[in-house]
Design a protein around this motif. Structure first.
Motif, PDB file in Angstrom:
ATOM      1  N   LEU A   1     -21.578 -63.775 -36.745  1.00  0.00           N
ATOM      2  CA  LEU A   1     -23.038 -63.661 -36.663  1.00  0.00           C
ATOM      3  C   LEU A   1     -23.541 -64.109 -35.302  1.00  0.00           C
ATOM      4  CD1 LEU A   1     -25.779 -63.159 -38.020  1.00  0.00           C
ATOM      5  CD2 LEU A   1     -25.680 -65.511 -38.887  1.00  0.00           C
ATOM      6  N   GLU A   2     -23.023 -65.201 -34.810  1.00  0.00           N
ATOM      7  CA  GLU A   2     -23.453 -65.705 -33.505  1.00  0.00           C
ATOM      8  C   GLU A   2     -23.157 -64.687 -32.411  1.00  0.00           C
ATOM      9  OE1 GLU A   2     -25.595 -68.174 -31.385  1.00  0.00           O
ATOM     10  OE2 GLU A   2     -25.009 -68.748 -33.430  1.00  0.00           O
ATOM     11  N   ARG A   3     -21.990 -64.075 -32.478  1.00  0.00           N
ATOM     12  CA  ARG A   3     -21.611 -63.086 -31.476  1.00  0.00           C
ATOM     13  C   ARG A   3     -22.533 -61.868 -31.519  1.00  0.00           C
ATOM     14  NH1 ARG A   3     -16.687 -62.715 -32.838  1.00  0.00           N
ATOM     15  NH2 ARG A   3     -16.774 -60.813 -34.096  1.00  0.00           N
ATOM     16  N   GLU A   4     -22.843 -61.394 -32.716  1.00  0.00           N
ATOM     17  CA  GLU A   4     -23.696 -60.209 -32.846  1.00  0.00           C
ATOM     18  C   GLU A   4     -25.121 -60.485 -32.390  1.00  0.00           C
ATOM     19  OE1 GLU A   4     -22.901 -57.104 -33.617  1.00  0.00           O
ATOM     20  OE2 GLU A   4     -20.794 -57.716 -33.705  1.00  0.00           O
ATOM     21  N   LEU A   5     -25.641 -61.643 -32.722  1.00  0.00           N
ATOM     22  CA  LEU A   5     -27.004 -61.980 -32.326  1.00  0.00           C
ATOM     23  C   LEU A   5     -27.104 -62.177 -30.819  1.00  0.00           C
ATOM     24  CD1 LEU A   5     -28.058 -64.454 -35.166  1.00  0.00           C
ATOM     25  CD2 LEU A   5     -28.693 -62.051 -34.915  1.00  0.00           C
ATOM     26  N   SER A   6     -26.074 -62.750 -30.227  1.00  0.00           N
ATOM     27  CA  SER A   6     -26.098 -63.009 -28.790  1.00  0.00           C
ATOM     28  C   SER A   6     -25.883 -61.741 -27.984  1.00  0.00           C
ATOM     29  CB  SER A   6     -25.021 -64.042 -28.434  1.00  0.00           C
ATOM     30  OG  SER A   6     -25.246 -65.256 -29.095  1.00  0.00           O
ATOM     31  N   ALA A   7     -24.982 -60.890 -28.450  1.00  0.00           N
ATOM     32  CA  ALA A   7     -24.630 -59.691 -27.679  1.00  0.00           C
ATOM     33  C   ALA A   7     -25.662 -58.589 -27.819  1.00  0.00           C
ATOM     34  CB  ALA A   7     -23.264 -59.181 -28.128  1.00  0.00           C
TER      35      ALA A   7
ATOM     36  N   ASP B   1     -34.135 -56.131 -31.567  1.00  0.00           N
ATOM     37  CA  ASP B   1     -35.585 -56.168 -31.774  1.00  0.00           C
ATOM     38  C   ASP B   1     -35.924 -56.226 -33.261  1.00  0.00           C
ATOM     39  OD1 ASP B   1     -36.516 -55.570 -28.902  1.00  0.00           O
ATOM     40  OD2 ASP B   1     -35.106 -53.938 -29.306  1.00  0.00           O
ATOM     41  N   PHE B   2     -35.003 -55.701 -34.079  1.00  0.00           N
ATOM     42  CA  PHE B   2     -35.153 -55.716 -35.529  1.00  0.00           C
ATOM     43  C   PHE B   2     -33.829 -56.181 -36.133  1.00  0.00           C
ATOM     44  CE2 PHE B   2     -37.746 -52.191 -33.895  1.00  0.00           C
ATOM     45  CZ  PHE B   2     -39.006 -52.518 -34.402  1.00  0.00           C
TER      46      PHE B   2
ATOM     47  N   MET C   1     -34.072 -68.019 -35.975  1.00  0.00           N
ATOM     48  CA  MET C   1     -34.197 -68.572 -34.624  1.00  0.00           C
ATOM     49  C   MET C   1     -34.397 -67.496 -33.571  1.00  0.00           C
ATOM     50  SD  MET C   1     -31.190 -71.480 -34.918  1.00  0.00           S
ATOM     51  CE  MET C   1     -31.346 -71.973 -33.197  1.00  0.00           C
ATOM     52  N   VAL C   2     -34.151 -66.220 -33.928  1.00  0.00           N
ATOM     53  CA  VAL C   2     -34.356 -65.117 -32.976  1.00  0.00           C
ATOM     54  C   VAL C   2     -35.841 -64.757 -33.012  1.00  0.00           C
ATOM     55  CG1 VAL C   2     -33.593 -62.828 -32.260  1.00  0.00           C
ATOM     56  CG2 VAL C   2     -32.021 -64.321 -33.520  1.00  0.00           C
ATOM     57  N   GLU C   3     -36.618 -65.450 -32.245  1.00  0.00           N
ATOM     58  CA  GLU C   3     -38.074 -65.354 -32.339  1.00  0.00           C
ATOM     59  C   GLU C   3     -38.625 -64.026 -31.842  1.00  0.00           C
ATOM     60  OE1 GLU C   3     -39.574 -68.753 -30.298  1.00  0.00           O
ATOM     61  OE2 GLU C   3     -38.920 -70.181 -31.854  1.00  0.00           O
ATOM     62  N   THR C   4     -37.840 -63.290 -31.074  1.00  0.00           N
ATOM     63  CA  THR C   4     -38.326 -62.021 -30.523  1.00  0.00           C
ATOM     64  C   THR C   4     -38.079 -60.840 -31.447  1.00  0.00           C
ATOM     65  OG1 THR C   4     -36.226 -61.727 -29.346  1.00  0.00           O
ATOM     66  CG2 THR C   4     -38.038 -62.807 -28.149  1.00  0.00           C
ATOM     67  N   ALA C   5     -37.418 -61.068 -32.571  1.00  0.00           N
ATOM     68  CA  ALA C   5     -37.062 -59.968 -33.470  1.00  0.00           C
ATOM     69  C   ALA C   5     -37.885 -60.013 -34.754  1.00  0.00           C
ATOM     70  CB  ALA C   5     -35.573 -60.021 -33.817  1.00  0.00           C
ATOM     71  N   ALA C   6     -38.233 -58.832 -35.256  1.00  0.00           N
ATOM     72  CA  ALA C   6     -38.775 -58.715 -36.610  1.00  0.00           C
ATOM     73  C   ALA C   6     -37.593 -58.713 -37.573  1.00  0.00           C
ATOM     74  CB  ALA C   6     -39.588 -57.432 -36.747  1.00  0.00           C
ATOM     75  N   VAL C   7     -37.713 -59.462 -38.672  1.00  0.00           N
ATOM     76  CA  VAL C   7     -36.583 -59.673 -39.572  1.00  0.00           C
ATOM     77  C   VAL C   7     -36.964 -59.307 -41.001  1.00  0.00           C
ATOM     78  CG1 VAL C   7     -34.967 -61.376 -40.511  1.00  0.00           C
ATOM     79  CG2 VAL C   7     -35.681 -61.536 -38.115  1.00  0.00           C
ATOM     80  N   ALA C   8     -36.040 -58.642 -41.690  1.00  0.00           N
ATOM     81  CA  ALA C   8     -36.188 -58.363 -43.118  1.00  0.00           C
ATOM     82  C   ALA C   8     -34.946 -58.849 -43.851  1.00  0.00           C
ATOM     83  CB  ALA C   8     -36.389 -56.866 -43.366  1.00  0.00           C
ATOM     84  N   ILE C   9     -35.148 -59.534 -44.955  1.00  0.00           N
ATOM     85  CA  ILE C   9     -34.074 -60.029 -45.802  1.00  0.00           C
ATOM     86  C   ILE C   9     -34.102 -59.239 -47.111  1.00  0.00           C
ATOM     87  CG2 ILE C   9     -33.048 -62.037 -46.912  1.00  0.00           C
ATOM     88  CD1 ILE C   9     -33.242 -62.297 -43.868  1.00  0.00           C
ATOM     89  N   ILE C  10     -32.975 -58.634 -47.478  1.00  0.00           N
ATOM     90  CA  ILE C  10     -32.879 -57.866 -48.723  1.00  0.00           C
ATOM     91  C   ILE C  10     -32.198 -58.730 -49.773  1.00  0.00           C
ATOM     92  CG2 ILE C  10     -32.006 -55.773 -49.820  1.00  0.00           C
ATOM     93  CD1 ILE C  10     -31.801 -54.514 -47.053  1.00  0.00           C
ATOM     94  N   GLY C  11     -32.807 -58.817 -50.952  1.00  0.00           N
ATOM     95  CA  GLY C  11     -32.216 -59.583 -52.040  1.00  0.00           C
ATOM     96  C   GLY C  11     -31.138 -58.804 -52.769  1.00  0.00           C
TER      97      GLY C  11
ATOM     98  N   ARG D   1     -40.411 -69.095 -46.322  1.00  0.00           N
ATOM     99  CA  ARG D   1     -40.625 -70.332 -45.558  1.00  0.00           C
ATOM    100  C   ARG D   1     -40.427 -70.101 -44.070  1.00  0.00           C
ATOM    101  NH1 ARG D   1     -37.974 -72.530 -50.022  1.00  0.00           N
ATOM    102  NH2 ARG D   1     -35.956 -72.543 -48.957  1.00  0.00           N
ATOM    103  N   LYS D   2     -39.526 -69.178 -43.738  1.00  0.00           N
ATOM    104  CA  LYS D   2     -39.263 -68.858 -42.327  1.00  0.00           C
ATOM    105  C   LYS D   2     -40.156 -67.727 -41.821  1.00  0.00           C
ATOM    106  CE  LYS D   2     -35.754 -71.725 -41.865  1.00  0.00           C
ATOM    107  NZ  LYS D   2     -35.745 -72.842 -40.894  1.00  0.00           N
TER     108      LYS D   2
END
Length: 254
Positions: free
Chosen positions: A66-72, A76-77, A165-175, A207-208
């Motif tokens: 996950l760290e590698r994918e987020l960093s590389a 934006d989404f 923590m990726v403040e520049t991205a719009a995020v969606a969480i699927i249940g 919460r996030k």
């Protein structure tokens, strides 16, 4: 001459389970939900590049990945698909794994698949033999999930914390999704576990201040929820279209 930054395609990172890759579909006649999300986002924001990655928190080194994918990727989404099946689907092989280790479990799984190929959907008598044999094995050996509920949920909560923590991205969480009749027979506690799972995951997302997609409702709201299942876990194209609509709405909610 280099292009101006504003002309670069947006980047959509999807961290999905097997359904995001067409699990259960013999032929992908239409786009799967990650492709549909990309298309619908592109209609609103311009060109979008899709980075589709398989992601589970219960195996391998998920947080290094996950760290590698987020960093590389500098996405934006971001879409994270959370699934409870590692804690709800119970099998004899998983029980053997816990008792005797992975090699014995793999041997057991191979024998079960070979037996199923010879007996499942091979006529009424063989089908009856198949069902009876599975019942006996489950009674004698017992069953277990891949991972217990608490460490699975804690893994997803940790992933949500990092993604937030990726403040520049719009995020969606699927249940996690609506349980099939077959999965209910496999594990009578699945509905209660899924309700608990989604309550914890959606609570963390809210919460996030992240978008939330209710996968359970996507299937439940269909005229015939059971008809969309292709196997015990995977759903058909109606589900893919519903998930895509929910994801886009969650990503674009601002």
């Amino acid at each position: 001459m280099t292009e101006e930054p504003g002309l670069q395609p947006s980047r959509l990172l999807v961290l999905g389970a097997s359904g995001a890759f067409g699990g259960g579909l013999r032929e992908v006649r239409e786009s799967l939900w990650p492709d549909l999300v990309r298309e619908q986002l592109a209609a609103r924001v311009g060109e979008v590049d899709l980075l589709l990655r398989r992601f589970y928190v219960h195996s391998g080194e998920p947080f290094t990945f996950l760290e590698r994918e987020l960093s590389a990727g500098q996405p934006d989404f971001i879409v994270l698909q959370c699934t409870s099946f590692p804690a709800t689907q119970r099998t004899v092989a998983h029980r053997v794994d816990r008792l005797l280790g992975k090699r014995a479990a793999a041997w057991t799984e191979d024998r079960v698949r070979a037996f199923d190929r010879k007996t499942r959907r091979q006529g009424r008598v063989r089908q009856q033999v198949n069902r009876a044999s599975h019942r006996i094995a489950r009674r004698l050996v017992g069953t277990a999930p891949i991972i217990d509920y608490r460490p699975l949920v804690d893994g997803y909560l940790k992933a949500i914390d990092r993604i937030a923590m990726v403040e520049t991205a719009a995020v969606a969480i699927i249940g996690t999704g609506y349980a099939s009749e077959s999965l209910r027979k496999n594990n009578p506690q699945v509905d209660a576990l899924n309700e608990r799972f989604n309550a914890e995951i959606s609570g963390a997302a809210r919460r996030k201040h992240l978008g939330w997609v209710d996968s359970d409702a996507v299937t439940r709201n269909l005229a015939d929820p059971e008809s969309t299942f292709l196997d015990q876990l995977h759903r058909g194209l109606d589900w893919h279209r519903g998930i895509a609509e929910g994801v886009v709405a969650a990503l674009m909610r601002d």
